[in-house]
Design an enzyme around this catalytic site. Structure first.
Site, PDB file in Angstrom:
ATOM      1  CG  ASP A  85      -6.530   6.683   0.336  1.00  0.00           C
ATOM      2  OD1 ASP A  85      -7.006   7.464  -0.727  1.00  0.00           O
ATOM      3  OD2 ASP A  85      -5.914   6.198   0.236  1.00  0.00           O
ATOM      4  CG  HIS A  86     -10.787   6.772   0.669  1.00  0.00           C
ATOM      5  ND1 HIS A  86     -11.679   6.477  -0.075  1.00  0.00           N
ATOM      6  CD2 HIS A  86      -9.680   5.739   0.279  1.00  0.00           C
ATOM      7  CE1 HIS A  86     -11.515   5.799  -1.092  1.00  0.00           C
ATOM      8  NE2 HIS A  86     -10.040   5.011  -0.581  1.00  0.00           N
TER       9      HIS A  86
ATOM     10  CG  HIS B 199     -11.858   0.138  -0.693  1.00  0.00           C
ATOM     11  ND1 HIS B 199      -9.752   0.521  -0.875  1.00  0.00           N
ATOM     12  CD2 HIS B 199     -12.499   0.555  -0.937  1.00  0.00           C
ATOM     13  CE1 HIS B 199     -10.801   1.780  -1.099  1.00  0.00           C
ATOM     14  NE2 HIS B 199     -11.321   2.106  -1.482  1.00  0.00           N
TER      15      HIS B 199
ATOM     16  CG  HIS C 286      -9.429   4.876  -4.568  1.00  0.00           C
ATOM     17  ND1 HIS C 286      -8.734   4.689  -3.538  1.00  0.00           N
ATOM     18  CD2 HIS C 286      -9.531   5.590  -5.412  1.00  0.00           C
ATOM     19  CE1 HIS C 286      -8.621   6.404  -3.376  1.00  0.00           C
ATOM     20  NE2 HIS C 286      -8.906   6.803  -4.621  1.00  0.00           N
ATOM     21  N   GLY C 287      -8.853   0.565  -5.488  1.00  0.00           N
ATOM     22  CA  GLY C 287      -9.057  -0.936  -4.618  1.00  0.00           C
ATOM     23  C   GLY C 287      -8.194  -1.627  -5.824  1.00  0.00           C
TER      24      GLY C 287
ATOM     25  CG  ASN D  16      -4.662   4.799  -3.899  1.00  0.00           C
ATOM     26  OD1 ASN D  16      -4.577   5.683  -4.866  1.00  0.00           O
ATOM     27  ND2 ASN D  16      -5.381   5.739  -3.075  1.00  0.00           N
TER      28      ASN D  16
END
Length: 288
Positions: free
Chosen positions: A80-81, A180, A210-211, A232
């Site tokens: 991830d990321h 996030h 995301h977040g 996520n």
């Protein structure tokens, strides 16, 4: 069943549901998300970002792969990321089956360049690639929020078309209003669902949110209907897991992991099950 992110998300895209990507940072958390996925018969992406990788160490990945192979549901192990090409090479070398290259803080041209290079490398060995266009907000300076930005830059649908064509990515993380980390009481989460609809119509490939912790359930459910295929979840499960651990550790005399961790895993599984059902992923392992 261990598989790739692409194989999982292509089915989700075809059948219009979202797969949870649960971030784990220890073996107990990993087992918890696998167990609840098996109990609900849902596909799973096990997400591990660089800070989590540094904590669990590379040596744990073979054990995660082995457990995934034995699972009754499809599982991908997702970096991830990822920040750069060396991280992508590390992910491929140690056994991840899906990677995310996050060039969202770079210029549009540089984001395309690093994403395209990642695709060239990963696709050569059959591993799928997620990239991000636009920037997710961040709530704090916790390592899991480092990939966020102080200001959200929303994904432009036409730029998304160009980005996908020029990079060949398998899935795209989009910025439609998430952050996030944990939302403070003063901030009301709100997704730009009309923008999401336009992006999905423009690119067609699996979209990623995301977040995803802290957003209202009705917004998340609508985002799934409009084309988000991977969401996520990190803060929501980590908070309940560690809060329960703090509570359990106040009890006298507890020192063995089989006394301390089961209630923490149960708390995590309860939240994870809610997310699985919210994303309409329950029962979908039968499609694979």
């Amino acid at each position: 069943m261990l598989t790739t992110g692409k194989k999982i998300l292509d089915v989700a895209n075809e059948h219009n549901f979202a797969v949870p990507a649960f971030n784990i940072s220890d073996w107990a958390m990993f087992n918890g998300v696998v167990e609840i996925s098996e109990e609900t018969n849902a596909p799973l992406l096990v997400a591990i970002h660089p800070d989590e990788v540094s904590h669990i160490r590379h040596e744990l990945i073979p054990a995660i792969r082995e457990r995934a192979h034995r699972s009754s549901v499809p599982i991908a192990i997702h970096w991830d990321h990822g920040a750069d090409i060396p991280q992508m090479l590390t992910a491929l070398r140690i056994g991840f089956t899906s990677v995310m290259i996050d060039g969202s803080m770079k210029s549009f041209e540089d984001n395309i360049a690093i994403s395209r290079k990642t695709v060239e490398i990963a696709h050569a060995v059959g591993i799928s690639v997620e990239a991000e266009l636009g920037t997710i907000g961040k709530m704090d300076e916790d390592p899991e929020a480092e990939a966020g930005a102080d200001v959200i830059l929303y994904t432009d649908p036409q730029e998304a078309v160009t980005f996908v064509k020029q990079t060949g990515v398998d899935s795209l993380a989009v910025a439609i209003g998430t952050y996030h980390g944990l939302y403070p009481p003063t901030l009301k989460p709100e997704l730009k669902l009309d923008l999401l609809k336009k992006i999905k119509a423009a690119v067609g490939i699996p979209l990623v949110l995301h977040g995803g912790s802290g957003n209202p359930d009705d917004e998340i459910a609508q985002a799934v209907k409009l084309g988000v295929n991977k969401i996520n979840i990190s803060s929501d499960i980590k908070v309940v897991y560690h809060n329960k651990m703090r509570e359990v550790l106040l009890e006298k005399g507890l020192r063995e992991p089989n006394s301390i961790q089961p209630p923490c895993i149960d708390a995590l599984k309860e939240v994870a099950q809610h997310k699985i059902e919210l994303f309409d992923a329950a029962g979908k392992a039968k499609l694979y």
